[in-house]
Design an enzyme around this catalytic site. Structure first.
Site, PDB file in Angstrom:
ATOM      1  N   HIS A 303       0.929  -1.285   0.073  1.00  0.00           N
ATOM      2  CA  HIS A 303       0.003  -0.187  -0.046  1.00  0.00           C
ATOM      3  C   HIS A 303       1.087   1.186   0.093  1.00  0.00           C
ATOM      4  CE1 HIS A 303      -3.156   2.918   1.094  1.00  0.00           C
ATOM      5  NE2 HIS A 303      -3.971   1.890   0.736  1.00  0.00           N
ATOM      6  N   ASP A 361      -7.816  -5.448  -0.216  1.00  0.00           N
ATOM      7  CA  ASP A 361      -8.467  -6.281  -1.305  1.00  0.00           C
ATOM      8  C   ASP A 361      -7.869  -7.725  -1.038  1.00  0.00           C
ATOM      9  OD1 ASP A 361      -7.377  -3.411  -3.208  1.00  0.00           O
ATOM     10  OD2 ASP A 361      -9.481  -3.997  -2.932  1.00  0.00           O
TER      11      ASP A 361
HETATM   12  C1  SDX Z   1      -6.298   0.186  -2.901  1.00  0.00           C
HETATM   13  O1  SDX Z   1      -4.621   4.699  -1.973  1.00  0.00           O
HETATM   14  C2  SDX Z   1      -5.342   3.879  -1.260  1.00  0.00           C
HETATM   15  O2  SDX Z   1      -5.780   4.146  -0.368  1.00  0.00           O
HETATM   16  C3  SDX Z   1      -5.859   2.823  -2.075  1.00  0.00           C
HETATM   17  C4  SDX Z   1      -7.085   1.918  -1.357  1.00  0.00           C
HETATM   18  C5  SDX Z   1      -8.304   2.674  -1.054  1.00  0.00           C
HETATM   19  O3  SDX Z   1      -8.951   2.329  -0.190  1.00  0.00           O
HETATM   20  O4  SDX Z   1      -8.418   3.783  -1.912  1.00  0.00           O
HETATM   21  O5  SDX Z   1      -6.371   1.542  -0.164  1.00  0.00           O
HETATM   22  C6  SDX Z   1      -7.578   0.692  -2.132  1.00  0.00           C
HETATM   23  O6  SDX Z   1      -6.045   0.392  -4.104  1.00  0.00           O
HETATM   24  C7  SDX Z   1      -5.366  -0.859  -2.259  1.00  0.00           C
HETATM   25  C8  SDX Z   1      -3.845  -1.196  -2.910  1.00  0.00           C
HETATM   26  C9  SDX Z   1      -4.707  -2.522  -3.931  1.00  0.00           C
HETATM   27  N1  SDX Z   1      -3.560  -2.917  -4.933  1.00  0.00           N
HETATM   28  C10 SDX Z   1      -2.627  -3.899  -4.913  1.00  0.00           C
HETATM   29  O7  SDX Z   1      -3.121  -4.790  -3.790  1.00  0.00           O
HETATM   30  C11 SDX Z   1      -1.921  -4.110  -5.906  1.00  0.00           C
HETATM   31  C12 SDX Z   1      -0.504  -4.750  -5.513  1.00  0.00           C
HETATM   32  N2  SDX Z   1      -0.015  -3.597  -4.668  1.00  0.00           N
HETATM   33  C13 SDX Z   1       1.010  -2.882  -5.587  1.00  0.00           C
HETATM   34  O8  SDX Z   1       0.808  -2.634  -6.653  1.00  0.00           O
HETATM   35  C14 SDX Z   1       1.294  -1.614  -4.669  1.00  0.00           C
HETATM   36  O9  SDX Z   1       1.768  -2.205  -3.309  1.00  0.00           O
HETATM   37  C15 SDX Z   1       0.542  -0.544  -4.640  1.00  0.00           C
HETATM   38  C16 SDX Z   1       0.321   0.162  -5.857  1.00  0.00           C
HETATM   39  C17 SDX Z   1      -0.598  -0.618  -3.696  1.00  0.00           C
HETATM   40  C18 SDX Z   1       1.427   0.464  -3.909  1.00  0.00           C
HETATM   41  O10 SDX Z   1       2.583   0.957  -4.504  1.00  0.00           O
HETATM   42  P1  SDX Z   1       3.422   2.051  -4.260  1.00  0.00           P
HETATM   43  O11 SDX Z   1       3.186   2.738  -2.989  1.00  0.00           O
HETATM   44  O12 SDX Z   1       4.029   3.104  -5.434  1.00  0.00           O
HETATM   45  O13 SDX Z   1       4.755   1.195  -3.831  1.00  0.00           O
HETATM   46  P2  SDX Z   1       5.937   0.657  -4.935  1.00  0.00           P
HETATM   47  O14 SDX Z   1       5.280   0.266  -6.393  1.00  0.00           O
HETATM   48  O15 SDX Z   1       6.959   2.136  -5.204  1.00  0.00           O
HETATM   49  O16 SDX Z   1       6.377  -0.523  -4.027  1.00  0.00           O
HETATM   50  C19 SDX Z   1       7.502  -0.246  -3.335  1.00  0.00           C
HETATM   51  C20 SDX Z   1       8.419  -1.397  -3.514  1.00  0.00           C
HETATM   52  C21 SDX Z   1       8.775  -1.766  -4.864  1.00  0.00           C
HETATM   53  O17 SDX Z   1      10.178  -2.561  -4.995  1.00  0.00           O
HETATM   54  P3  SDX Z   1      11.370  -1.399  -5.097  1.00  0.00           P
HETATM   55  O18 SDX Z   1      11.037  -1.129  -6.468  1.00  0.00           O
HETATM   56  O19 SDX Z   1      11.318  -0.572  -4.112  1.00  0.00           O
HETATM   57  O20 SDX Z   1      12.418  -2.607  -5.136  1.00  0.00           O
HETATM   58  O21 SDX Z   1       7.694  -2.829  -3.110  1.00  0.00           O
HETATM   59  C22 SDX Z   1       7.494  -3.664  -3.981  1.00  0.00           C
HETATM   60  C23 SDX Z   1       7.790  -2.699  -5.311  1.00  0.00           C
HETATM   61  O22 SDX Z   1       8.112  -3.874  -6.227  1.00  0.00           O
HETATM   62  N3  SDX Z   1       5.951  -4.055  -3.951  1.00  0.00           N
HETATM   63  C24 SDX Z   1       5.557  -5.105  -4.243  1.00  0.00           C
HETATM   64  C25 SDX Z   1       4.503  -5.144  -4.049  1.00  0.00           C
HETATM   65  N4  SDX Z   1       3.810  -3.763  -3.876  1.00  0.00           N
HETATM   66  C26 SDX Z   1       4.940  -3.082  -3.939  1.00  0.00           C
HETATM   67  N5  SDX Z   1       6.146  -6.604  -4.487  1.00  0.00           N
HETATM   68  C27 SDX Z   1       5.517  -7.444  -4.618  1.00  0.00           C
HETATM   69  N6  SDX Z   1       3.852  -7.711  -4.396  1.00  0.00           N
HETATM   70  C28 SDX Z   1       3.504  -6.514  -4.505  1.00  0.00           C
HETATM   71  N7  SDX Z   1       2.058  -6.498  -4.065  1.00  0.00           N
END
Ligand code: SDX
Length: 426
Positions: A303, A361
């Site tokens: 998140h 989710d």
């Molecule tokens: C919702 O914003 C909100 O409040 C949203 C929400 C709401 O109520 O409105 O809470 C609802 O959208 C919840 C989130 C649902 N999405 C997912 O579950 C999809 C999977 N999660 C990711 O795509 C990700 O965690 C996000 C999009 C939710 C957040 O992404 P960020 O904050 O941009 O973080 P990032 O992509 O920069 O990740 C940080 C690191 C990265 O590694 P590095 O580049 O630093 O090496 O963590 C890793 C990412 O690769 N990472 C994951 C991961 N999520 C982040 N690695 C594996 N699996 C994951 N799910």
């Protein structure tokens, strides 16, 4: 309090504004006029886009407050329409206010009969989210008497209409998708029971409301109602800042919510759990999630704000068990995979270091599938719940005396000015 920005022997004083709780902000409004420079923050990881009194999140502590009330207390003691009242008006309703609000919402649940014909233009297998984007946007074609956003009365009527009609349109999208006749709302049912009946009743027999499932879905709506300045809420605010009508703004929010990184994650998470299939295949997927060269991510994990357990996920997990018990589903393989995946991930250095926890989710899909919804309806249900949050945030923006159209700038890295070359000389 203020901060000084010093660059290229120029210094600019910038005021620091403090909130009730949470991080303070540096007001950079004068940065460009005084330095000729912009700030740069794609993804807005360090940027506050507005001032708001509606929802507060503490990502490190895993705290979520709606108008100051903790989400677990609202989910435990109240119902979804009480949360809608709180988000819209800022205070919990008295018994009389709640009764009046319920009455008003209930009597706006029908949609114009022409809307039923609007659906006929879609293929039966159209994704229900595509139908929702179109049909909620189309509401503005039916309600010209509540699109003048400068009139507080019209703003409130439009708000009531959307909270009341979005579930009806969602149920119609589902019925159209499965080829069953539309079911009209019934005014003697509560909000969520009404929605369940519009989704699952058929003309051939009476539909019996299951109070445990209705209460569970009502709680799921509370958990999804609002969440500060997430992507879809920011979309609604930006759309509304141009003066677009509220129905069009909410349709824009639905479109943004659809993405798998946002509200579409509940559908993607269930597909992922189904693809993993059995507990012994989890290590392979954990390895893929950690592999920089593999775009695979664990859907339902991580998140932007929560760097601790999403408080909604805990309540969601409890609700999942409640629903599965009520339905007599003893051993759901998807739940087994989800629980084991969570256990492994929470002990894995990669997830610990990157502070990746289950989000709302991760468990919602299992619950909604058990209740009989197809995966394509999961994000639609998220949109039903989030409509009140979008509207409350849109209303707060419109009523802000300092409100102006949102218009970010950019860092330009394209071609410098150059002369047009005739085609024969290229
Ligand atoms: C919702 O914003 C909100 O409040 C949203 C929400 C709401 O109520 O409105 O809470 C609802 O959208 C919840 C989130 C649902 N999405 C997912 O579950 C999809 C999977 N999660 C990711 O795509 C990700 O965690 C996000 C999009 C939710 C957040 O992404 P960020 O904050 O941009 O973080 P990032 O992509 O920069 O990740 C940080 C690191 C990265 O590694 P590095 O580049 O630093 O090496 O963590 C890793 C990412 O690769 N990472 C994951 C991961 N999520 C982040 N690695 C594996 N699996 C994951 N799910």
């Amino acid at each position: 309090m203020s901060g000084t920005f010093i660059f290229d022997n120029k210094s600019v004083e910038m005021p620091v504004k403090e909130g009730t709780i949470g991080p303070s902000v540096v007001d950079i409004g004068k940065l460009y006029s005084q330095t000729g420079m912009f700030t740069y923050d794609p993804g807005f990881t360090s940027t506050a886009s507005c001032e708001s009194k509606i929802t507060y999140i503490d990502g490190d502590e895993g705290v979520l407050l709606y108008r100051g009330y903790p989400i677990d207390q609202l989910a435990e003691h109240g119902d979804f329409l009480e949360t809608c009242y709180l988000l819209l008006y800022g205070e919990l309703p008295t018994a009389a206010q709640k009764a009046d609000f319920d009455y008003t919402i209930t009597r706006h649940t029908m949609v114009h009969e022409q809307m039923a014909r609007f659906f006929q233009g879609f293929r039966r297998d159209a994704h229900p989210m595509a139908v929702m984007v179109a049909s909620v946007g189309a509401l503005s074609a039916f309600y010209h008497d509540s699109t003048d956003i400068s009139d507080p009365k019209q703003r409130m009527i439009a708000s009531m209409r959307m909270i009341a009609k979005v579930p009806t349109l969602a149920a119609m999208a589902y019925k159209y998708y499965i080829g069953q006749p539309f079911v009209y709302p019934k005014n003697d049912l509560d909000y969520t029971s009404n929605f369940l009946r519009m989704c699952f009743a058929v003309p051939c027999e009476d539909y019996k409301i299951n109070p445990v499932l209705s209460r569970a879905l009502d709680r799921i709506f509370i958990l999804h109602a609002d969440h500060e300045q997430n992507a879809s809420t920011s979309t609604v605010r930006l759309s509304g800042s141009s003066g677009a009508n509220p129905f069009a703004c909410i349709a824009a929010g639905i479109a943004c919510l659809w993405g798998p990184a946002h509200g579409g994650a509940n559908e993607a998470a269930l597909k992922m759990l189904s693809e993993i299939g059995t507990v012994d295949r989890i290590p392979h997927y954990i390895a893929r999630a950690k592999d920089k060269n593999d775009p695979f991510r664990l859907m339902g994990f991580g998140h932007r704000v929560y760097k601790n357990y999403d408080p909604r996920a805990k309540i969601m997990q409890r609700t999942t068990h409640e629903v599965l018990n009520e339905l007599g589903i003893k051993d759901d393989p998807l739940l087994d995979v989800a629980l084991e995946l969570e256990r492994i991930a929470l002990h894995d250095d990669y997830f610990i270091e990157k502070k990746l926890y289950p989000n709302i989710d991760f468990y919602s899909g299992i619950t909604l599938k058990a209740m009989g919804f197809p995966t394509t309806m999961f994000t639609v249900l998220f949109a039903v719940a989030r409509t009140v949050g979008w509207i409350a945030q849109w209303k707060e923006m419109i009523e802000d005396p300092g409100q102006k159209i949102g218009r970010p700038r950019q860092l330009y890295t394209g071609a410098p000015k150059r002369e047009y070359a005739p085609i024969g000389k290229r």
